[in-house]
Every structure is written in C-alpha cells, then in structure tokens.
Write a protein that holds these residues in place. Structure first.
Motif, mmCIF file in Angstrom:
data_model
loop_
_atom_site.group_PDB
_atom_site.id
_atom_site.type_symbol
_atom_site.label_atom_id
_atom_site.label_comp_id
_atom_site.label_asym_id
_atom_site.label_seq_id
_atom_site.Cartn_x
_atom_site.Cartn_y
_atom_site.Cartn_z
ATOM 1 N N ARG A 1 -3.273 29.806 37.772
ATOM 2 C CA ARG A 1 -2.218 28.811 37.919
ATOM 3 C C ARG A 1 -1.208 28.969 36.782
ATOM 4 N N ALA A 2 0.061 29.030 37.146
ATOM 5 C CA ALA A 2 1.116 29.160 36.136
ATOM 6 C C ALA A 2 1.254 27.851 35.366
ATOM 7 N N GLY B 1 8.140 24.374 39.933
ATOM 8 C CA GLY B 1 6.980 25.244 39.799
ATOM 9 C C GLY B 1 5.696 24.658 40.358
ATOM 10 N N ARG B 2 5.817 23.566 41.127
ATOM 11 C CA ARG B 2 4.645 22.891 41.676
ATOM 12 C C ARG B 2 3.791 23.830 42.547
ATOM 13 N N VAL C 1 6.692 29.112 33.555
ATOM 14 C CA VAL C 1 7.956 28.863 34.244
ATOM 15 C C VAL C 1 8.902 28.193 33.242
ATOM 16 N N ASN C 2 10.038 28.826 32.958
ATOM 17 C CA ASN C 2 10.922 28.272 31.930
ATOM 18 C C ASN C 2 12.332 27.962 32.411
ATOM 19 N N SER C 3 12.511 27.864 33.743
ATOM 20 C CA SER C 3 13.818 27.416 34.257
ATOM 21 C C SER C 3 13.570 26.914 35.669
ATOM 22 N N GLY C 4 14.639 26.551 36.358
ATOM 23 C CA GLY C 4 14.509 26.195 37.763
ATOM 24 C C GLY C 4 14.770 27.420 38.626
ATOM 25 N N MET D 1 4.170 36.559 31.181
ATOM 26 C CA MET D 1 5.322 36.762 32.067
ATOM 27 C C MET D 1 6.031 35.418 32.214
ATOM 28 N N VAL D 2 7.364 35.424 32.033
ATOM 29 C CA VAL D 2 8.098 34.159 32.056
ATOM 30 C C VAL D 2 9.148 34.159 33.163
ATOM 31 N N HIS D 3 8.994 33.203 34.085
ATOM 32 C CA HIS D 3 10.017 32.962 35.100
ATOM 33 C C HIS D 3 11.202 32.311 34.397
ATOM 34 N N CYS D 4 12.359 32.962 34.415
ATOM 35 C CA CYS D 4 13.529 32.335 33.790
ATOM 36 C C CYS D 4 14.815 32.919 34.368
ATOM 37 N N ASN D 5 15.750 32.029 34.650
ATOM 38 C CA ASN D 5 17.089 32.396 35.099
ATOM 39 C C ASN D 5 18.095 31.690 34.196
ATOM 40 N N GLY D 6 19.238 32.327 33.969
ATOM 41 C CA GLY D 6 20.273 31.692 33.159
ATOM 42 C C GLY D 6 20.162 32.071 31.687
ATOM 43 N N GLU D 7 21.301 32.002 30.984
ATOM 44 C CA GLU D 7 21.373 32.504 29.609
ATOM 45 C C GLU D 7 20.366 31.848 28.665
ATOM 46 N N THR D 8 20.340 30.506 28.638
ATOM 47 C CA THR D 8 19.504 29.830 27.637
ATOM 48 C C THR D 8 18.012 29.987 27.916
#
Ligand SMILES: [Zn+2]
Length: 397
Positions: A140-141, A149-150, A179-182, A217-224
C-alpha cells in the motif's frame, strides 16, 4: 547450440547488428559473431537455429504498473476491481502478468493498491507467477490524509509521521511508494496541485526507507511536488508531468530516475469522448510530456519505461510497446528506448547486472518477429529463450 538471429540488440543502447550467430553452452553465451564469419567455421554437425526473421534482445522491465487493475474502459469492471477482495483480484493479477510476459516483459514494479493485493499475490502465489518473471511490489502506498491516492494507498496513522509509518511497516515490501501531488487536471491544462508532504517530512521518510534498504518511488506532478521529491533524495520520480527544466537538470545531476508514464495521457486522449474538452487537454498534457522527455534526454536524465498499466486504456504488456514508441517520438533511437526499459529499469529494480546480450552472460533473451524499428508494434509476437533450461523447454511462449 547455435542461433542465427536476423537482428541483435544487446540492451546497452548500441545500434542493432544484423545477421549474428549466438553460441550457447551450458546456459551461457559463449560466442557472438557475424553470420558470414561464423559460416567459415561452420560445423555441419552442429545444428544452427534459423531465427533470421527475428530481432533478439534482453527482456523488458515495466517500471510502473498496478497489477490489481486492468486497462479496461468498461465502467462496471473498473468499479468491481476497485472494491474486489483478494480472491477476486487474484485471477486478474494472474491475467495481467501473463499478458506482460507475452509482450516480452520479464520484470514489473508495482506502484501500490489500496488492499496491498499485488504484494500479497507476490508473497502467497509465487508458484503462479510466470517462469522468469520478477515482481516487485510496494504494497500500500503512502499519501497524506484527505489527499489523492485512496485507490493505491493510505495515510500514516493519526499522530504518526510518514517516516515513523515507514519505520514501523511490517509488510514485506520491495520498495516504498509515496504520493506527493494530485492528478493532472483534464480541465485546466497544466494546473498544479500542492505537495502532500513537506521537504522535511519527505527527507525523513526517504532516509527511513533507505535505512531499511528500500528504494522510494514518488508520484509527483508539477514543479514544487517534484522539487521536494528530488531534494528529499527519492530514487525515482513517477509521472513528473509539468515538472519543468530546473527539476530535470537537478535529476540529471543527482542521478534520479524518471518514469514519465506518458502513455497514460495518450490513452486518455484516445478513450475519452472525442468532442469532450478533456480529450483535448489530455492530448496537450501528452504533448507537453513528450517535449519534457526530449529535454530530459538531452540533459542526460536517466529515463525508465513505466506504463502505469491498469490506468484507463493502459493495458499490461501492450502499453510497454506504446511507451517505447513514445520515447522514439521524443528523440530516442529504438535501441536507446530499449536501454531505458532494460538497463535503467533493471537498475531501478536491482535486477542482476548480467542481463545484456554479451559473451559470458546467461543466455536469456526474447525474440520478436520483425525488424527493430517495428518493435513497439510487434512486442506481442515475443517469445522467450532461456538457455539454462532443457532443450525442449528453452522456448517459453
Ligand atoms: Zn501509478
């Protein structure tokens, strides 16, 4: 035994070579030479297999998939998959692994599911995993309370930090998924979401995982969100849509692997109603990611092939060919794209380093029927060869 192959791709990124004869002894590659030269030494008593219509290459790695979901567009099936128990999902996972294997995939890295089903399958159903297939699973993430990320994970327990949650995790995971973004908006092109964790939280989390010998491994989109993940020392950035040039430069410096999963947006653009504005936005997202891949390649970012298979319209196995095709559209040669799937993906999953086709390495490879430039479309013709098996069993479909 000897095999005459039409084209040989060794997996390093070097150009394909035509008409080669591979000699296999005791499961090891003993010799590789040009067929014309090999003829001079030909011993008519030694049989030479004719694979002159085939391209031979090392097996592929899908560095990002979700085994519990299929890529189907059937809303009823998708809904069921999201609520199914392990017994139900077991059949689905077996089918997805079989499809991956049929497309030349020899290793997959699962990015998590809400029930930890893929990890449980890997642990409890090992005999059912196709021969020669490596499965790495995150279980589970982790995500922040109340955030996206549900379907793939859960937040740390109340009062528990992300690092504590990782330290206290008892599941036998192969890596940690955070998970670090939407998600990327299909309404507002390029709209970014806030990071789920602070740099301090993520840095402590990565340190906790690394202390346990686990990659992150990190789910992330967008600059920040991406900047935080990279700065925190994560091993791979997943998706990374709209991350921007600064992040790509930093990743090239730090050796952070990027898994762009561009095929997901292409699939959305194809699957959504063609007159819907969301389909057009998905296509813009895809084109933007294509430009980022081109830039990442130019800057020397290590790019791995991952599909996010299980996402809408993204099918296990087949999507690997599509993502390879996307990398070639972004400027990679087919051999270079394959090195992303073989070498970079293999390193990310900590697979043995002797998987390239060269003298002295184990004789394990896949063969697809056709020339290298058609490879993205002909992966479904792939057969697997394992020279360490009995002669009758060496060709695994
Ligand atoms: Zn994913």
């Amino acid at each position: 035994m000897r095999i005459h192959v039409g084209r040989l791709i060794d997996g390093t990124g070097a150009a394909a070579s035509a008409d080669q004869v591979i000699t296999v002894e005791n499961g090891v590659i003993r010799d590789i030479r040009d067929a014309r030269e090999a003829k001079t030494f030909a011993d008519p008593a030694r049989r030479c297999l004719d694979w002159s219509r085939y391209t031979v290459l090392p097996g592929l790695v899908d560095a990002h998939c979700h085994l519990f979901m299929s890529g189907t567009a059937d809303p009823e099936v998708r809904h069921r998959q999201l609520a199914a128990d392990f017994e139900e999902i077991r059949q689905a996972i077996a089918g997805h692994l079989a499809r991956a294997a049929a497309h030349g995939v020899v290793a997959v890295r699962d990015g998590g599911d809400y029930g930890g089903h893929a990890l449980r399958y890997k642990t409890e159903e090992a005999p059912a995993i196709p021969a020669g297939m490596t499965v790495r699973a995150a279980g589970r993430a982790f995500r922040a309370q109340g955030r996206y990320g549900r379907l793939i994970g859960r937040p740390p327990l109340p009062g528990q930090s992300l690092a504590e949650a990782i330290r206290e995790m008892t599941a036998p995971v192969d890596h940690v998924k955070i998970v670090n973004s939407g998600l990327n908006s299909l309404v507002h092109f390029g709209r970014q979401t806030a990071p789920q964790f602070t740099l301090k939280e993520l840095r402590a989390a990565v340190a906790a995982a690394h202390a346990r010998g686990l990659k992150v491994m990190v789910h992330c989109n967008g600059e920040t969100p991406v900047a935080i993940a990279v700065e925190a020392g994560c091993d791979s950035v997943e998706h990374g849509f709209f991350m921007g040039e600064e992040n790509l430069r930093r990743m090239a410096d730090m050796g952070t692997v990027w898994v762009p999963t561009a095929v997901t947006m292409k699939a959305y653009a194809r699957m959504l109603p063609q007159d819907a504005p969301e389909a057009a936005t998905a296509m813009r997202n895809f084109r933007h990611q294509l430009a980022q891949i081109r830039l990442g390649r130019d800057l020397g970012v290590r790019i791995a092939v991952g599909t996010d298979a299980g996402s809408l319209g993204v099918h296990h196995g087949q999507a690997v060919g599509e993502e390879l095709g996307i990398l070639t559209a972004a400027g990679f040669s087919i051999e270079g794209a394959l090195a992303c799937a073989i070498r970079v993906g293999g390193d990310l999953l900590d697979l043995p380093g002797n998987r390239e086709i060269r003298v002295g390495n184990p004789a394990r490879f896949i063969a697809v029927e056709g020339p290298p430039d058609r490879l993205p479309e002909i992966l479904s013709t792939s057969r697997r060869f394992d020279g360490s098996l009995d002669p009758q069993e060496r060709f695994l479909r």
